[in-house]
Design a protein around this motif. Structure first.
Motif, PDB file in Angstrom:
ATOM      1  N   THR A 218       0.801  -1.220   0.000  1.00 24.94           N
ATOM      2  CA  THR A 218       0.000   0.000   0.000  1.00 24.94           C
ATOM      3  C   THR A 218       0.838   1.276   0.000  1.00 24.94           C
ATOM      4  O   THR A 218       0.682   2.131  -0.878  1.00 24.94           O
ATOM      5  CB  THR A 218      -0.943   0.005   1.225  1.00 24.94           C
ATOM      6  N   LEU A 222       1.136   3.833  -3.299  1.00 31.53           N
ATOM      7  CA  LEU A 222       0.321   5.043  -3.329  1.00 31.53           C
ATOM      8  C   LEU A 222       1.168   6.308  -3.254  1.00 31.53           C
ATOM      9  O   LEU A 222       0.881   7.305  -3.924  1.00 31.53           O
ATOM     10  CB  LEU A 222      -0.691   5.023  -2.188  1.00 31.53           C
ATOM     11  N   SER A 223       2.222   6.288  -2.460  1.00 30.94           N
ATOM     12  CA  SER A 223       3.042   7.483  -2.330  1.00 30.94           C
ATOM     13  C   SER A 223       3.978   7.658  -3.518  1.00 30.94           C
ATOM     14  O   SER A 223       4.241   8.786  -3.957  1.00 30.94           O
ATOM     15  CB  SER A 223       3.852   7.439  -1.033  1.00 30.94           C
ATOM     16  N   GLN A 226       1.421   6.584  -7.293  1.00 30.43           N
ATOM     17  CA  GLN A 226       0.257   7.466  -7.364  1.00 30.43           C
ATOM     18  C   GLN A 226       0.562   8.904  -6.942  1.00 30.43           C
ATOM     19  O   GLN A 226      -0.236   9.797  -7.188  1.00 30.43           O
ATOM     20  CB  GLN A 226      -0.866   6.921  -6.472  1.00 30.43           C
ATOM     21  N   GLU A 228       0.564  10.131  -3.923  1.00 27.16           N
ATOM     22  CA  GLU A 228      -0.333  10.582  -2.861  1.00 27.16           C
ATOM     23  C   GLU A 228       0.445  10.895  -1.586  1.00 27.16           C
ATOM     24  O   GLU A 228       1.460  10.265  -1.287  1.00 27.16           O
ATOM     25  CB  GLU A 228      -1.383   9.517  -2.550  1.00 27.16           C
ATOM     26  N   LEU A 230       0.205  10.405   2.153  1.00 26.41           N
ATOM     27  CA  LEU A 230      -0.540   9.492   3.015  1.00 26.41           C
ATOM     28  C   LEU A 230      -0.447   9.929   4.465  1.00 26.41           C
ATOM     29  O   LEU A 230       0.618  10.303   4.945  1.00 26.41           O
ATOM     30  CB  LEU A 230      -0.001   8.068   2.872  1.00 26.41           C
ATOM     31  N   ASP A 578     -12.126   5.589  -2.360  1.00 30.06           N
ATOM     32  CA  ASP A 578     -11.189   4.478  -2.510  1.00 30.06           C
ATOM     33  C   ASP A 578     -11.450   3.657  -3.758  1.00 30.06           C
ATOM     34  O   ASP A 578     -10.600   2.850  -4.156  1.00 30.06           O
ATOM     35  CB  ASP A 578     -11.247   3.590  -1.275  1.00 30.06           C
ATOM     36  N   ASN A 581      -8.758   3.756  -6.922  1.00 27.99           N
ATOM     37  CA  ASN A 581      -7.497   3.033  -7.022  1.00 27.99           C
ATOM     38  C   ASN A 581      -7.574   1.802  -6.135  1.00 27.99           C
ATOM     39  O   ASN A 581      -7.925   1.901  -4.960  1.00 27.99           O
ATOM     40  CB  ASN A 581      -6.326   3.931  -6.591  1.00 27.99           C
ATOM     41  N   ALA A 583      -5.325   0.058  -4.708  1.00 28.77           N
ATOM     42  CA  ALA A 583      -4.449   0.051  -3.539  1.00 28.77           C
ATOM     43  C   ALA A 583      -5.064   0.801  -2.370  1.00 28.77           C
ATOM     44  O   ALA A 583      -4.663   0.608  -1.222  1.00 28.77           O
ATOM     45  CB  ALA A 583      -3.090   0.652  -3.894  1.00 28.77           C
ATOM     46  N   ARG A 584      -6.027   1.686  -2.650  1.00 27.74           N
ATOM     47  CA  ARG A 584      -6.725   2.378  -1.561  1.00 27.74           C
ATOM     48  C   ARG A 584      -7.779   1.485  -0.908  1.00 27.74           C
ATOM     49  O   ARG A 584      -8.282   1.809   0.172  1.00 27.74           O
ATOM     50  CB  ARG A 584      -7.446   3.617  -2.094  1.00 27.74           C
TER      51      ARG A 584
END
Length: 621
Positions: A218, A222-223, A226, A228, A230, A578, A581, A583-584
């Motif tokens: 995750t 995501l970081s 993506q 993001e 977090l 969520d 994506n 992974a979210r």
């Protein structure tokens, strides 16, 4: 669709009609959800309905012959079909590709490959079914049946998607002669993520796995991929471990795995992470990289992958490995070959076990961390010498004992911690422990676990003292029903609190909305639950709230049926934000939370969380 015979409790009698119902339902859901994204999809729906009509006519013509096998069950080619899910009685689609060689002799036991599809947000049931009729999977090995499960839409084959894979597999095993020791798990992109997830958490089900270009954890995905920022709560961070694969890569010890990435693929880092994690624990995963490819499987790499997988298929699944290593954060993934973890010392802390027989199976050495109980269930076999009468067991280099070897060469044993020591004995008819208030492999949370087996939404028939609380419960219940349909493409079973039967309690997790005043089933369960809830006060542990503006969401063993859950005021816990994506799509609530009903519901939460946490191993806050 309405003319299809009523659902029978004998699911084997309904299987062929499910192959009609799945098409009708798929078209209906696509129409109701307004999911025709291209004009040609309308024509595809018409062609599917024509196929459903032809199948229905054939079954009607042979309705008096209970043993009748329809033509499509004996054909070669791409066959779309349906299985009725135990989660909610909905009919879910899948496809099998049957080679000519298989159709020529269905009696022979065959290899099966499971192909997990990639993400496509514009895929409806119509699109999925029509593609399966007209397009092959990327791999079609000789003399091999290929199963393509739906996975309940787009959830990376987690949650209900995970259940769907195994339900579809069970249906294919019922219809065709599948060799259980030659089942290969494969996927690419989102399907690659699903392949990593199912391979590490259910390694003993397959003889080989072949993930490609799919995320495996995750935070870094995501970081990094993506971009993001977090900021997970401690609860959410702990719950990432339900699906994150690198921390439990040790589980691939007995599952040969071939990984693939394109050298130009932005998602290559995810596979790099998994292969590196395996190296750290002493596992070498063959990693095929085509330097010129982006997010695709290069034909040259396909040949190389197929050659490696074919070697593993020849050997077959390792059913009784002498050496088993397993790790898990939850009892949801607690079975490894002949080992069954029964209790952890603490959930969401990594539990590890390493168990190894010597060459002649006369000695078994076990090392464990964060494990409180485990069972040994080595099945009947011809490996153990008939001259051996028992096996000597050593656990954590301290406790010693013996387990008898049965005449059929099977071994069963029960090991549990008693203070700082371990006790070793044969598996008794009943465990020496009482599990009324203990987390077990059947009941362990978090809230999302209730939606991995059969469940019923329980509606309140009354009203509470506080209209604002009732309004919140009503909105959240309707949200649960609607989004079970949207995200998991199912039909939640809904009953009033007055309609729940003993059979419902015995067979289903009961997901209750309301308060003790509005929902009589909640009231009947309240006293044993770890909360105090009156018309004025709501308390859990050392925290108290006003009942006028607070509502609990929680999971707990049902006091009326200790093999099932009761859930209060929550559906599955990730929400609309969520969906964007995979992974979210991780659990967002632990075992319990208190919501402020005066705060707005959002696409990320049902409202402001006033307090939250996990219950301990004895279901106490």
């Amino acid at each position: 669709e309405k003319s299809i015979p009523a659902f029978s409790q004998d699911k084997t009698k309904m299987s062929w009609w499910n192959d009609v119902a799945v098409i009708c339902r798929g078209v209906r859901l696509t129409v109701e959800g307004q999911q025709f994204y291209k004009e040609l999809e309308i024509d595809q729906a018409r062609k599917l309905l024509k196929l459903a009509s032809e199948r229905a006519q054939e079954l009607s013509n042979h309705a008096k012959d209970s043993s009748y096998q329809p033509t499509w069950s004996k054909q070669a080619g791409r066959i779309i079909a349906g299985h009725r899910s135990n989660l909610d009685d909905s009919v879910q689609p899948f496809c099998v590709t049957i080679p000519e060689s298989v159709a020529a002799d269905f009696t022979k036991s065959r290899r099966l490959d499971i192909w997990l599809h990639g993400r496509d947000e514009t895929v409806s049931e119509v699109t999925f079914l029509y593609r399966r009729l007209t397009q092959d999977s990327p791999y079609l090995p000789d003399d091999t049946i290929v199963l393509q499960p739906w996975g309940r839409y787009s959830n990376a084959f987690r949650f209900a998607g995970e259940v769907d894979v195994f339900e579809a597999l069970a249906e294919v095993q019922r219809r065709y002669n599948i060799d259980p020791d030659r089942i290969v798990l494969r996927g690419f992109s989102m399907g690659g993520a699903g392949c990593w997830h199912l391979a590490v958490h259910h390694a003993d089900r397959f003889c080989a796995s072949n993930p490609g270009a799919g995320f495996c954890e995750t935070q870094r995905f995501l970081s990094g991929f993506q971009g993001e920022t977090l900021n997970p709560s401690p609860v959410q961070r702990a719950l990432w471990n339900l699906h994150d694969c690198p921390p439990v890569v040790l589980n691939l010890t007995n599952l040969p795995t071939v990984a693939y990435s394109g050298g130009q693929d932005k998602q290559k880092e995810a596979t790099d992470i998994m292969v590196a994690a395996a190296k750290e624990v002493g596992l070498e995963i063959p990693y095929i990289i085509h330097p010129e490819s982006a997010h695709a499987i290069h034909p040259d790499s396909k040949k190389e992958i197929e050659a490696k997988i074919a070697e593993y298929v020849k050997v077959g699944r390792s059913t009784i490995p002498k050496h088993v290593s397993w790790s898990t954060f939850s009892l949801h993934n607690s079975k490894a070959y002949w080992l069954q973890l029964s209790r952890l010392e603490k959930h969401w802390k990594l539990g590890k076990i390493d168990a190894q027989f010597n060459d002649d199976f006369s000695k078994l050495s076990i090392h464990s961390e964060n494990i409180a109980e485990l069972e040994i269930r080595l099945p009947s076999n011809q490996i153990i010498s008939p001259h051996l009468k028992s096996v000597k067991v050593t656990i954590n280099d301290g406790t010693n004992g013996e387990l008898p070897i049965a005449p059929d060469r099977s071994i069963t044993g029960f090991l549990f911690r008693s203070g700082n020591d371990w006790q070793i004995q044969e598996v008794p008819e009943k465990s020496p422990r009482t599990y009324i208030h203990t987390k077990t492999r059947h009941l362990h949370g978090p809230i999302d676990d209730a939606f991995l087996s059969r469940f019923i939404i329980v509606k309140p028939s009354g009203k509470s003292t506080w209209p604002e609380v009732d309004d919140w419960c009503e909105r959240e219940m309707l949200h649960t029903i609607e989004h079970w349909r949207r995200q998991f493409r199912g039909d939640a079973i809904v009953k009033l609190d007055s309609e729940i039967t003993e059979r419902d309690e015995a067979e289903c997790n009961l997901v209750c909305f309301g308060t003790p005043q509005s929902n009589r089933y909640i009231k009947s369960c309240l006293e044993p639950l770890p909360i105090t809830w009156s018309e004025t006060k709501l308390s859990i542990g050392d925290k108290s709230f006003e009942s006028s503006n607070a509502i609990p969401a929680l999971i707990h063993p049902n006091p009326h049926s200790l093999e099932r859950y009761i859930v209060l005021n929550s559906g599955f816990t990730f929400r609309e934000y969520d969906y964007l994506n995979n992974a979210r799509q991780t659990p967002k609530l632990a075992d319990w939370a208190i919501f402020d009903v005066t705060s707005p519901m959002t696409t990320r939460a049902a409202g402001t969380i006033l307090a939250e946490g996990f219950f301990d191993e004895d279901w106490k806050p």
